[in-house]
Design a protein around this motif. Structure first.
Motif, PDB file in Angstrom:
ATOM      1  N   PHE A  61       0.695  -1.198   0.045  1.00 51.55           N
ATOM      2  CA  PHE A  61      -0.052   0.133   0.040  1.00 51.55           C
ATOM      3  C   PHE A  61       0.938   1.286   0.070  1.00 51.55           C
ATOM      4  N   SER A  62       2.201   0.989  -0.710  1.00 48.45           N
ATOM      5  CA  SER A  62       3.017   2.365  -0.572  1.00 48.45           C
ATOM      6  C   SER A  62       3.658   2.597  -2.068  1.00 48.45           C
ATOM      7  N   SER A  63       4.185   3.637  -1.980  1.00 52.01           N
ATOM      8  CA  SER A  63       4.905   3.847  -3.356  1.00 52.01           C
ATOM      9  C   SER A  63       5.993   4.874  -2.998  1.00 52.01           C
ATOM     10  N   GLN A  64       6.929   5.201  -3.804  1.00 52.56           N
ATOM     11  CA  GLN A  64       7.873   6.249  -3.810  1.00 52.56           C
ATOM     12  C   GLN A  64       7.929   7.289  -4.728  1.00 52.56           C
ATOM     13  N   HIS A  65       7.896   8.646  -4.521  1.00 57.76           N
ATOM     14  CA  HIS A  65       7.754   9.632  -5.504  1.00 57.76           C
ATOM     15  C   HIS A  65       8.588  10.907  -4.868  1.00 57.76           C
ATOM     16  N   GLY A  66       9.176  11.579  -5.632  1.00 55.60           N
ATOM     17  CA  GLY A  66       9.600  12.928  -5.223  1.00 55.60           C
ATOM     18  C   GLY A  66      10.502  12.897  -3.800  1.00 55.60           C
ATOM     19  N   GLY A  67      11.215  11.926  -3.409  1.00 58.44           N
ATOM     20  CA  GLY A  67      11.666  11.971  -2.426  1.00 58.44           C
ATOM     21  C   GLY A  67      10.765  11.515  -1.042  1.00 58.44           C
ATOM     22  N   TYR A  68       9.750  11.279  -1.411  1.00 54.61           N
ATOM     23  CA  TYR A  68       8.930  10.854  -0.364  1.00 54.61           C
ATOM     24  C   TYR A  68       8.433   9.125  -0.379  1.00 54.61           C
ATOM     25  N   LEU A  69       8.352   8.417   0.679  1.00 55.27           N
ATOM     26  CA  LEU A  69       7.392   7.161   0.891  1.00 55.27           C
ATOM     27  C   LEU A  69       6.002   7.618   1.060  1.00 55.27           C
ATOM     28  N   ILE A  70       5.168   7.343   0.124  1.00 58.42           N
ATOM     29  CA  ILE A  70       3.927   7.538   0.288  1.00 58.42           C
ATOM     30  C   ILE A  70       3.209   6.366   0.581  1.00 58.42           C
ATOM     31  N   SER A  71       2.435   6.501   1.770  1.00 57.15           N
ATOM     32  CA  SER A  71       1.794   5.329   2.379  1.00 57.15           C
ATOM     33  C   SER A  71       0.387   5.793   2.763  1.00 57.15           C
ATOM     34  N   GLY A  72      -0.238   4.487   2.278  1.00 63.72           N
ATOM     35  CA  GLY A  72      -1.912   4.414   2.568  1.00 63.72           C
ATOM     36  C   GLY A  72      -1.995   3.333   3.761  1.00 63.72           C
ATOM     37  N   ASP A  73      -0.985   3.164   4.553  1.00 62.00           N
ATOM     38  CA  ASP A  73      -1.126   2.149   5.681  1.00 62.00           C
ATOM     39  C   ASP A  73      -1.606   2.705   6.910  1.00 62.00           C
ATOM     40  N   PHE A  74      -3.081   2.822   6.950  1.00 62.15           N
ATOM     41  CA  PHE A  74      -3.948   3.406   7.906  1.00 62.15           C
ATOM     42  C   PHE A  74      -4.867   2.264   8.350  1.00 62.15           C
ATOM     43  N   ARG A  75      -5.403   2.232   9.511  1.00 63.71           N
ATOM     44  CA  ARG A  75      -6.254   0.903  10.100  1.00 63.71           C
ATOM     45  C   ARG A  75      -7.612   1.620  10.861  1.00 63.71           C
ATOM     46  N   VAL A  76      -8.393   0.824  11.088  1.00 61.16           N
ATOM     47  CA  VAL A  76      -9.548   1.067  11.966  1.00 61.16           C
ATOM     48  C   VAL A  76      -9.448  -0.051  13.020  1.00 61.16           C
ATOM     49  N   ASP A  77      -9.343   0.488  14.440  1.00 60.98           N
ATOM     50  CA  ASP A  77      -9.241  -0.542  15.438  1.00 60.98           C
ATOM     51  C   ASP A  77     -10.580  -1.116  15.624  1.00 60.98           C
ATOM     52  N   PRO A  78     -10.914  -2.490  15.497  1.00 58.99           N
ATOM     53  CA  PRO A  78     -12.269  -3.126  15.828  1.00 58.99           C
ATOM     54  C   PRO A  78     -12.880  -2.549  16.924  1.00 58.99           C
ATOM     55  N   ARG A  79     -12.349  -2.282  18.029  1.00 56.11           N
ATOM     56  CA  ARG A  79     -12.759  -1.942  19.398  1.00 56.11           C
ATOM     57  C   ARG A  79     -13.214  -0.430  19.184  1.00 56.11           C
ATOM     58  N   MET A  80     -12.803   0.241  18.549  1.00 55.49           N
ATOM     59  CA  MET A  80     -13.119   1.529  18.154  1.00 55.49           C
ATOM     60  C   MET A  80     -13.734   1.727  16.547  1.00 55.49           C
ATOM     61  N   PRO A  81     -14.755   1.469  16.178  1.00 53.22           N
ATOM     62  CA  PRO A  81     -14.737   1.507  14.831  1.00 53.22           C
ATOM     63  C   PRO A  81     -15.074   2.670  13.944  1.00 53.22           C
ATOM     64  N   TRP A  82     -14.944   3.664  14.757  1.00 55.41           N
ATOM     65  CA  TRP A  82     -14.910   5.198  13.958  1.00 55.41           C
ATOM     66  C   TRP A  82     -13.704   5.980  14.000  1.00 55.41           C
ATOM     67  N   VAL A  83     -12.494   5.237  14.377  1.00 52.07           N
ATOM     68  CA  VAL A  83     -11.189   5.944  14.681  1.00 52.07           C
ATOM     69  C   VAL A  83     -10.452   5.482  13.626  1.00 52.07           C
ATOM     70  N   VAL A  84      -9.645   6.329  12.594  1.00 49.74           N
ATOM     71  CA  VAL A  84      -8.819   5.820  11.713  1.00 49.74           C
ATOM     72  C   VAL A  84      -7.454   6.277  12.183  1.00 49.74           C
ATOM     73  N   PHE A  85      -6.573   5.443  12.230  1.00 47.38           N
ATOM     74  CA  PHE A  85      -5.091   5.888  12.639  1.00 47.38           C
ATOM     75  C   PHE A  85      -3.946   5.476  11.696  1.00 47.38           C
ATOM     76  N   PRO A  86      -2.651   5.882  11.864  1.00 44.96           N
ATOM     77  CA  PRO A  86      -1.607   5.551  11.005  1.00 44.96           C
ATOM     78  C   PRO A  86      -1.155   4.194  11.392  1.00 44.96           C
ATOM     79  N   ALA A  87      -0.805   3.118  10.800  1.00 44.17           N
ATOM     80  CA  ALA A  87      -0.237   1.990  11.188  1.00 44.17           C
ATOM     81  C   ALA A  87       0.975   2.232  11.898  1.00 44.17           C
ATOM     82  N   GLN A  88       1.852   3.243  11.446  1.00 44.85           N
ATOM     83  CA  GLN A  88       3.094   3.646  12.257  1.00 44.85           C
ATOM     84  C   GLN A  88       2.847   4.998  12.434  1.00 44.85           C
ATOM     85  N   ALA A  89       3.489   5.246  13.560  1.00 46.16           N
ATOM     86  CA  ALA A  89       3.364   6.648  14.058  1.00 46.16           C
ATOM     87  C   ALA A  89       3.998   7.610  13.458  1.00 46.16           C
ATOM     88  N   LEU A  90       3.312   8.849  13.273  1.00 53.39           N
ATOM     89  CA  LEU A  90       3.670  10.098  12.539  1.00 53.39           C
ATOM     90  C   LEU A  90       4.686  10.675  13.170  1.00 53.39           C
TER      91      LEU A  90
END
Length: 231
Positions: free
Chosen positions: A35-64
């Motif tokens: 779910f990632s690609s590289q462009h212009g010196g950036y690793l562009i990632s769509g690695d986000f998740r929803v915790d099943p215990r909190m089905p309304w919260v989206v958070f990055p899989a790796q800390a920003l």
């Protein structure tokens, strides 16, 4: 024994045909996780998740971390919906701070830079959708008998919110909030909007909320040695 010899011979024959075919394959170098690609010196990632215990919260899989860019593009929001980016404001995250929010008034347009949030420090960040009472462009209780624009219109969306609040809480402030105080109280205490579906479009995370609203989210992380990384 004869059966074993025949089976082994068959495997060797298959392998002899397979080996030349494999040598013709081009070399593949994996430079980005799923779910990632590289462009212009950036690793562009769509690695986000929803915790099943909190089905309304989206958070990055790796800390920003400092220097990251979070790109959040609401594709559609209802008039009563607010997409919120919050970060923890205390070690135990019992308090959170609003980083940015989007309403139907400020999505779309030609300036995509507004959707990009530069991360200034490592922390826990999370994204969620909230519904508040729908309001019109009518005045804050003054009716339409007064025709001066500065007294008869207050806007059609809440634009000012308490900066620090419990996480997943959005508390409007100002004249418009005061006029809708009773309706707001119940909405503030209600849960955020549930995530109904999450998919990946290449390196973009696509989240669909209950009711149909959609947001596209990416994390842009400067790769080592890039101009962005040396700043």
């Amino acid at each position: 024994m004869k059966i074993t010899t025949v089976a082994l011979l068959g495997w060797c024959i298959c392998a002899s045909f397979a080996a030349p075919a494999q040598t013709d394959l081009p070399g593949v170098k994996v430079t980005a996780p799923p779910f990632s690609s590289q462009h212009g010196g950036y690793l562009i990632s769509g690695d986000f998740r929803v915790d099943p215990r909190m089905p309304w919260v989206v958070f990055p899989a790796q800390a920003l971390v400092k220097g990251d860019i979070l790109d959040i593009e609401p594709m559609s929001l209802q008039d009563d919906e607010y997409l919120v980016l919050q970060e923890c404001a205390s070690a135990d995250c019992r308090e959170a701070s609003i980083v940015r929010f989007w309403s139907a008034d400020n999505i779309g347009g030609n300036d995509a830079r507004y959707n990009r949030v530069r991360i200034t420090h490592e922390n826990k960040y999370f994204i969620w959708l909230k519904r508040l009472p729908e309001i019109s462009g009518q005045s804050c209780g003054q009716g339409w008998l007064k025709f001066s624009n500065d007294t008869t219109r207050c806007g059609s969306h809440f634009t000012t919110f308490r900066q620090i609040s419990p996480p997943l809480t959005l508390i409007p402030e100002g004249d418009l909030a005061a006029f809708h105080r009773q309706a707001l109280q119940k909405a503030i205490e209600s849960a955020p909007v549930r995530v109904m579906r999450q998919t990946h479009d290449g390196s973009t995370y696509v989240v669909r909320y209950e009711g149909g609203s959609v947001a596209r989210i990416q994390r842009m992380h400067a790769t080592r040695g890039s101009p962005q990384d040396r700043r």
